[in-house]
Design a protein around this motif. Structure first.
Motif, PDB file in Angstrom:
ATOM      1  N   GLN A   1       0.765  -1.051   0.009  1.00 32.19           N
ATOM      2  CA  GLN A   1       0.063   0.052   0.037  1.00 32.19           C
ATOM      3  C   GLN A   1       0.767   1.204   0.048  1.00 32.19           C
ATOM      4  O   GLN A   1       1.913   1.261   0.393  1.00 32.19           O
TER       5      GLN A   1
ATOM      6  N   ARG B   1     -11.840   5.388   3.421  1.00 33.67           N
ATOM      7  CA  ARG B   1     -11.738   6.473   4.180  1.00 33.67           C
ATOM      8  C   ARG B   1     -10.413   7.408   4.387  1.00 33.67           C
ATOM      9  O   ARG B   1     -10.565   8.217   5.203  1.00 33.67           O
ATOM     10  N   ASN B   2      -9.428   7.184   3.484  1.00 30.62           N
ATOM     11  CA  ASN B   2      -8.359   7.972   3.541  1.00 30.62           C
ATOM     12  C   ASN B   2      -7.908   8.180   2.033  1.00 30.62           C
ATOM     13  O   ASN B   2      -7.428   7.166   1.411  1.00 30.62           O
ATOM     14  N   GLY B   3      -8.395   9.287   1.497  1.00 31.33           N
ATOM     15  CA  GLY B   3      -8.054   9.385   0.088  1.00 31.33           C
ATOM     16  C   GLY B   3      -6.530   9.771  -0.260  1.00 31.33           C
ATOM     17  O   GLY B   3      -6.418   9.517  -1.519  1.00 31.33           O
ATOM     18  N   ASP B   4      -5.737   9.569   0.687  1.00 31.40           N
ATOM     19  CA  ASP B   4      -4.205   9.970   0.445  1.00 31.40           C
ATOM     20  C   ASP B   4      -3.579   8.472   0.222  1.00 31.40           C
ATOM     21  O   ASP B   4      -2.449   8.270   0.156  1.00 31.40           O
ATOM     22  N   LEU B   5      -4.219   7.548   0.629  1.00 27.56           N
ATOM     23  CA  LEU B   5      -3.782   6.060   0.489  1.00 27.56           C
ATOM     24  C   LEU B   5      -4.373   5.219  -0.531  1.00 27.56           C
ATOM     25  O   LEU B   5      -5.661   5.187  -0.564  1.00 27.56           O
TER      26      LEU B   5
ATOM     27  N   SER C   1     -10.431  16.479  -3.677  1.00 29.69           N
ATOM     28  CA  SER C   1      -9.813  15.345  -4.464  1.00 29.69           C
ATOM     29  C   SER C   1     -10.337  14.976  -5.846  1.00 29.69           C
ATOM     30  O   SER C   1      -9.751  14.261  -6.478  1.00 29.69           O
TER      31      SER C   1
ATOM     32  N   THR D   1       1.153   5.930  -0.112  1.00 28.22           N
ATOM     33  CA  THR D   1       0.430   7.469  -0.167  1.00 28.22           C
ATOM     34  C   THR D   1       0.287   7.901  -1.587  1.00 28.22           C
ATOM     35  O   THR D   1       1.273   7.578  -2.417  1.00 28.22           O
ATOM     36  N   GLN D   2      -0.241   9.090  -1.704  1.00 25.24           N
ATOM     37  CA  GLN D   2      -0.238   9.734  -2.952  1.00 25.24           C
ATOM     38  C   GLN D   2       1.433  10.206  -3.106  1.00 25.24           C
ATOM     39  O   GLN D   2       1.987  10.458  -4.117  1.00 25.24           O
TER      40      GLN D   2
ATOM     41  N   GLU E   1      -8.319   4.262  -4.215  1.00 31.17           N
ATOM     42  CA  GLU E   1      -8.116   5.034  -2.757  1.00 31.17           C
ATOM     43  C   GLU E   1      -8.896   4.382  -1.634  1.00 31.17           C
ATOM     44  O   GLU E   1      -9.731   3.669  -1.976  1.00 31.17           O
ATOM     45  N   HIS E   2      -8.259   4.291  -0.669  1.00 33.22           N
ATOM     46  CA  HIS E   2      -8.963   3.849   0.644  1.00 33.22           C
ATOM     47  C   HIS E   2     -10.131   4.464   0.964  1.00 33.22           C
ATOM     48  O   HIS E   2     -10.121   5.622   0.777  1.00 33.22           O
TER      49      HIS E   2
ATOM     50  N   LYS F   1     -15.463  10.725  -3.098  1.00 30.46           N
ATOM     51  CA  LYS F   1     -14.264  11.559  -2.857  1.00 30.46           C
ATOM     52  C   LYS F   1     -14.756  12.873  -2.390  1.00 30.46           C
ATOM     53  O   LYS F   1     -15.733  13.395  -2.683  1.00 30.46           O
TER      54      LYS F   1
END
Length: 397
Positions: A171, A210-214, A245, A173-174, A207-208, A241
C-alpha cells in the motif's frame, strides 16, 4: 497398514453441499474421491502442496511486471453460520500429518473454528484452487511478455509504468506514488496525472474508502467499504471523494450524474443552473466561474445540453437521449444489475415517450424539463428497443 484419522469437524452445510457437488462434477461420482479432495484442499490452504513454490515464483514474475498478485492469493471468505444454524459433521479420513498441519496452521493464523476454516479451504478448492490462481496470474503478464519479445520492443511509457509499480509497496500514499513517478518519468503535473492513472490501473489499486491519500488493492477497498458502510470503489467519484480530491473530469461527470438522478424521479428530464450546482452538488466549494465552466463541459454529451433562460445558463438532461450507460447506472442504482442490456431496458421504463415528428425526428410529446410526462401511445418495449439500438451496449457490463 497406517490408519488414516477422521477429520470429524462440523462444517457449514451449504459449503459442504457445494463441495460434494464439485467432487461429483469433477469425477462423475463421490465414492473414493471426497477424502482425496478434502486432503488436497487442506494441503493447498496451508501451502503444503507441491505447487506452492511454483506459485511463489509466479508471484515474483507478476511483481517484476509491475502487477500485484495479492488479491489473487487471499483466502476466500465463507459465511459463518450463527449458533444454532445448520452444519454438517464431516467424517472423512485424511493423512494424519496433513490434518495436524492444517489444525496448527488455523490456530496460528486465525480465530476460526476448524470446521469453518475447512469450509474456507473447500470453497477455495471449488473455485479452482492454486491451479486457477496461477493461470490468472500468468495471464496478467502474458501480454507484457509478448510485447517485450516483439520486434519493436515494449514502449517507453509501458516500461516506465512497470518501473514505477516496482518501486511501490503493498500500500502507498499519494506522496509515495508521486515520488516514484518523479524518479522514473519526471515531476510535471501532466506527467504525474498520466502515470498515476496508468499505475493504478496496472496494479488494480484504488483510494482507501476513508483515506483519500492512501492507495490499496481494489479487493481490500471493497471489503473495507462494506465493513464501514461506505461507497464501494466502483461508486462514482462524486459519491466517494471529497471535493478537493476530484479532478475536473470527475467534477463534470458528477454534475451529469446528479442531474440524471434528479431526472430519474422527475419523468426522465431535469435542469439545473450554476447556482444550484454550486450549492447542492459541491456545497459552495468552487468559485462561480469554475462552476460555469463545469456546467458547459457537462453539456457536451449525448442527452445533455446548455440553454440560456432569463439571462442564466441552465444544464438540461433528457435521459431518453443519454448514451453513457455509466451515468444511467449511477442515476438508477436502486435496482439490481444483471445483464447490462437488460439492466438498461428495465431501468429506462421511466423515460418519456417519443414519437417521430413531421421531419422524421424524434420529439417529446408531453411535458417540459423538470415536469412529469406520461404517455400511453406506444409500448415501453418499442421505446427501449429504439434507445438500445443507438447505444454501444455490451453483455455482462
Amino acid at each position: 497398514m497406517t490408519v488414516r484419522p477422521k477429520v470429524d469437524w462440523r462444517v457449514p452445510s451449504d459449503e459442504w453441499d457445494a463441495f460434494i457437488d464439485f467432487v461429483h462434477g469433477e469425477h462423475g461420482e463421490i465414492q473414493g474421491y471426497v477424502s482425496r479432495e478434502v486432503e488436497r484442499a487442506m494441503l493447498e490452504w496451508v501451502d503444503g502442496d507441491d505447487y506452492a513454490p511454483v506459485e511463489d515464483l509466479v508471484d515474483q514474475l507478476v511483481r517484476a511486471a509491475g502487477h500485484t498478485p495479492a488479491n489473487l492469493t487471499e483466502k476466500k471468505p465463507v459465511t459463518v453460520p450463527p449458533d444454532g444454524e445448520e452444519t454438517t459433521r464431516v467424517s472423512c479420513r485424511v493423512d494424519g500429518e496433513v490434518k495436524n498441519n492444517f489444525a496448527a496452521f488455523v490456530k496460528e493464523t486465525s480465530d476460526d473454528r476448524l470446521g469453518v476454516a475447512l469450509a474456507r479451504a473447500l470453497r477455495q478448492r471449488c473455485d479452482g484452487g492454486r491451479a486457477r490462481r496461477v493461470r490468472e496470474k500468468m495471464e496478467r503478464v502474458a501480454n507484457d511478455a509478448e510485447t517485450l519479445l516483439a520486434d519493436d520492443g515494449i514502449m517507453l511509457r509501458e516500461r516506465r509504468t512497470v518501473r514505477i509499480c516496482r518501486r511501490l509497496g503493498e500500500q502507498f500514499t499519494q506522496d509515495d506514488l508521486e515520488d516514484a513517478i518523479a524518479a522514473v518519468a519526471g515531476d510535471s503535473a501532466p506527467t504525474i496525472r498520466d502515470y498515476t492513472e496508468k499505475v493504478l490501473a496496472r496494479l488494480e489499486y484504488v483510494e482507501h474508502p476513508r483515506n483519500g491519500d492512501l492507495f490499496i488493492s481494489k479487493d481490500d477497498a471493497e471489503d473495507i467499504a462494506t465493513d464501514l458502510g461506505a461507497p464501494s470503489p466502483d461508486a462514482p467519484a462524486i459519491d466517494r471523494k471529497p471535493y478537493d480530491s476530484l479532478s475536473r473530469t470527475e467534477k463534470v461527470r458528477g454534475v451529469r450524474i446528479e442531474l440524471a438522478r434528479d431526472a430519474q424521479t422527475n419523468g426522465g428530464k431535469s435542469q439545473m443552473n450554476a447556482t444550484t450546482v454550486r450549492r447542492d452538488i459541491f456545497e459552495d466549494r468552487p468559485s462561480p466561474g469554475h462552476v460555469q465552466d463545469l456546467l458547459r463541459l457537462a453539456g457536451d454529451a449525448d442527452g445533455f445540453d446548455v440553454v440560456t433562460r432569463h439571462g442564466k445558463e441552465r444544464l438540461r438532461v433528457d435521459l431518453s437521449d443519454v448514451t453513457d450507460l455509466d451515468v444511467l447506472e449511477a442515476a438508477c442504482d436502486d435496482l439490481e444489475q444483471t445483464n447490462r442490456a437488460d439492466w438498461v431496458r428495465r431501468k429506462c421504463t421511466f423515460l418519456p415517450h417519443k414519437t417521430p415528428d413531421s421531419t422524421g425526428k424524434s420529439a417529446v410529446r408531453d411535458g417540459e424539463y423538470g415536469a412529469d410526462s406520461n404517455s400511453d401511445t406506444a409500448s415501453v418495449d418499442e421505446q427501449i428497443d429504439n434507445l438500445l439500438a443507438a447505444m454501444p451496449v455490451t453483455d455482462g457490463g
